[in-house]
Enzyme design. Sequence first.
Site, mmCIF file in Angstrom:
data_model
loop_
_atom_site.group_PDB
_atom_site.id
_atom_site.type_symbol
_atom_site.label_atom_id
_atom_site.label_comp_id
_atom_site.label_asym_id
_atom_site.label_seq_id
_atom_site.Cartn_x
_atom_site.Cartn_y
_atom_site.Cartn_z
ATOM 1 N N LYS A 8 -13.772 0.727 -3.062
ATOM 2 C CA LYS A 8 -14.603 0.955 -1.860
ATOM 3 C C LYS A 8 -15.895 1.664 -2.257
ATOM 4 O O LYS A 8 -16.983 1.323 -1.798
ATOM 5 C CB LYS A 8 -13.854 1.847 -0.866
ATOM 6 N N HIS A 42 9.858 -26.416 -0.085
ATOM 7 C CA HIS A 42 9.252 -27.541 -0.796
ATOM 8 C C HIS A 42 8.101 -27.085 -1.687
ATOM 9 O O HIS A 42 7.302 -27.910 -2.124
ATOM 10 C CB HIS A 42 8.790 -28.584 0.227
ATOM 11 N N GLU A 74 0.823 -1.216 0.000
ATOM 12 C CA GLU A 74 0.000 0.000 0.000
ATOM 13 C C GLU A 74 0.851 1.257 0.000
ATOM 14 O O GLU A 74 0.430 2.297 -0.484
ATOM 15 C CB GLU A 74 -0.949 0.011 1.207
HETATM 16 O O1 PA5 Z 1 -3.391 1.071 5.730
HETATM 17 C C1 PA5 Z 1 -4.517 1.455 5.513
HETATM 18 O O2 PA5 Z 1 -4.814 2.655 5.544
HETATM 19 C C2 PA5 Z 1 -5.638 0.477 5.232
HETATM 20 O O3 PA5 Z 1 -5.195 -0.816 5.092
HETATM 21 C C3 PA5 Z 1 -6.652 0.530 6.349
HETATM 22 O O4 PA5 Z 1 -6.049 0.112 7.543
HETATM 23 C C4 PA5 Z 1 -7.865 -0.355 6.063
HETATM 24 O O5 PA5 Z 1 -8.453 -0.001 4.840
HETATM 25 C C5 PA5 Z 1 -8.902 -0.239 7.167
HETATM 26 O O6 PA5 Z 1 -9.264 1.094 7.324
HETATM 27 P P1 PA5 Z 1 -9.939 1.617 8.638
HETATM 28 O O7 PA5 Z 1 -8.972 1.459 9.752
HETATM 29 O O8 PA5 Z 1 -10.285 3.036 8.362
HETATM 30 O O9 PA5 Z 1 -11.158 0.772 8.862
#
Ligand code: PA5
Length: 463
Positions: free
Chosen positions: A437, A323, A294
């Site tokens: 989303k 393996h 990310e």
């Molecule tokens: O790193 C990030 O920003 C994402 O992976 C969020 O943690 C994930 O989408 C969950 O978001 P939230 O904590 O707002 O529910």
Amino acid sequence: MSSPTIDFANAVAGVVPGTGIDPDRLHGDLAARFRDAHAAVTARRRAGEMGFFALPADRDLTVRTGAVAATVAPRFESLVVIGIGGSALGTAALRDALLPPAWNELDAASRGGRPRLHLMDNPDPDSVAALLGRLNPARTCFNVVSKSGSTAETMAHLLVAWTWVESSLGPGGPRERFVVTTSPGRGPLRKLAEDHGLLALDVPDAVGGRFSVLSPAALFPAAVTGIDTGAVLAGAAEAAARCSTPELLRNSAGVLATLLHVADTEMGCPVHVFMPYADRLRGLAYWIQQLWAESLGKAVDREGRPVESGPTPLPSFGAADQHSVLQLLMEGPRDKIVVFLGREVPERDVGIPERFAEEPALACLGGHTLFDLLDAERRATAEAMRREGRPNLTVMTERLDAHAVGSLLMLFQIAVVYAGELYGVNPLDQPGVELGKKLTFGLMGRDGYPRPEAPRSDSRWRV
Ligand code: PA5
């Protein structure tokens, strides 16, 4: 107390045949490039954008987390963390690394009277129904973790769990059994906590989801289950101090970021394989995968120009994956660099009995321990890869205690923000997940959200 070390000999030209980094560059252009990246990170940190650096010193947050954990721990036999992505992977990393294996199968005495720990992240009805079917609503606490307070999967699980508790214990049931961890002062989850008088913990504004492992997002469940969160934070603070120098060869996060960036951009190795030789580091490997993916998988750089390169993180697990995946690592496309993770000393070990001496394949094992074998496999794999011209690094801690795990968590977070600067991308955002989303909300009927276009009849193929 142990701090991680990085051995990068197997990524150095002249050591790994046919490829590798000229070590002189670590004193020359790469050192200069890192100094610039370090300066940029320092500026963003001073501007208040990288809140994860400050978490180990945030005493108010730590005290509040410990206090809420102390009220929850003795009252419940199960803690269910509802969260996803960065709001779940940190908890899984700490659970795997620092709770005794098979924690949920231990009896209450062996758990020191502390709750079992479950994660509700994926909204798969099979898993959720099975989990709720095993739990006692009166003795279960739900910790709903969401920085935004509006993530669809988390909100759906909240609704399911809340109604499940209420239908069994009445309208007053949830109030005593839900703790929320979210942004201070905003978002639907915060409002729900205020409206219903729930216990609430903060994820500070400047701390993004995948950088929240040292915040209550993961430290609250850790504290409830008895993990030494003070030692985790102390290890993280020590790693942050060690990784604060602009001198490349004295900054292990800088070395990690620089070597992996060069592997991608100059050595043709965009696939970064993170391969622990410790079952307890499984959660950490998945946490690193999210952190890398990310933070560094971006379409445009900080100036808005298209990005042509970027790493693909891949967790793999030794020795079992020798393996399954090792053949690919040894002889497949030369597009991978492996980061082995291990520890010098196991917390416990199992002796291999000396039996069946007439059989050489068994006889050579007897008298050693399982850790001897696991560690020999790590070293042998690194060496075999080196001989085949496959670059690799090794990150080691002396032990896998809470201090060392805190150090590893901070090391990789700092490395990824340095790497973001080296790639020229913003490691703190994730614009690529927004469209999916929004379309999900559209499909679920939320007003004002787009719906996916209906598939064109001529583009629909089925077999
Ligand atoms: O790193 C990030 O920003 C994402 O992976 C969020 O943690 C994930 O989408 C969950 O978001 P939230 O904590 O707002 O529910």
